[in-house]
Design a protein around this motif. Sequence first.
Motif: not given
Length: 380
Positions: A266-280
Amino acid sequence: MRFVHTADWQLGMTRRFLGAGRPGQAAGEAQARFAQARLDAVVALGRVATDEGAAFVVVCGDVFESNLVGPDVVGRACEALRGFTVPVLLLPGNHDPADAALVTRRADFARRCPPHVTVLDRAGVHEVAPGIEVVAAPWTSKRPLSDLVADQLRALDPAPSGVVRVLAGHGAVDVLSPDAHDPAVVHTDLCRAALADGRVHYVALGDRHSTWALPGESRIGYSGAPEVTSHDETDPGNVLVVDAGPDGAVVRPVRVGRWAFTRDHATLDSDADLAALDARLSALAAPERTALRLLCEGTLTLRQRARLDDVLAAHVPVLAALEVDTTELVTRPDDADVEALGLSGFAASAAAELAADAADAEALDALGLLHRLAGTGGER
């Protein structure tokens, strides 16, 4: 002639990272489910043998994790084997060699072993049924001093007319082994020669936990383990249904495993990235049977790093295991991180100084502690 090729059951295997110490659950609860899954895979492959009309099942080594498994493992293994409707042949491998401690010679195994189960602890030709022979190359110690498969092939004459012959062996083949000086390496050229002159019609191997066939020769290969054992395996969880005869063989993998040891990034640079990881993570089909190793990289603010911790913590109780590598993840506080603490006076000044020195690991840890303490009274 049709049969089922399998190997590396390793009943009694432990994976101590599975669920150990998870909040709200007893340590090792996932390990118990994993142990049951290995038995379930054995039961499933027995059904495959029945459904496919197989003449027999051959297990090419490492039936048990070791010769020291407890009587509970032995008893449950025998009960799983009891449900098979075809002969089952068990070959000793490197985990359970046919030495003085061989588990299948123990009284608890002998007492419960079903009559259709045969242990191939004697090297050489075994008649399974009229017209069907299995040539056994069992391990008799942890460190063989020769290629056990080649030893048996050299002793063979071509199979009699009308006889289908399968060799059952265990160990690393030369084209895959990293140790060219290992005397026990299986020499594939000798296997090819034995297939070419009719001494055997299929070489069934165990030891490699991923399904694999020798390039250009599907009659030499590994079934892989029927249930996953490691994150490094590429294609575990299968058994092979083999139709073999003097004119060749057709090999078909059938999946019986249900667990997954996976890796993700997971590449995490934003709130959207965190939300996408949670969804995944939420979308995993069977999290209770998934052991995940997750590599995180990128740059997060302190608030976002806290959010990441919350996301991961929410999935830990559900997953069989979650191992997270954050060595490539940078935490970089911003002004909003300090403002979000709601501090005043000396505490606010201290937080600002820590933020200014966030390149220092101790300063970052201290700021993180402040953020966690300030966030304990409400939602982050």
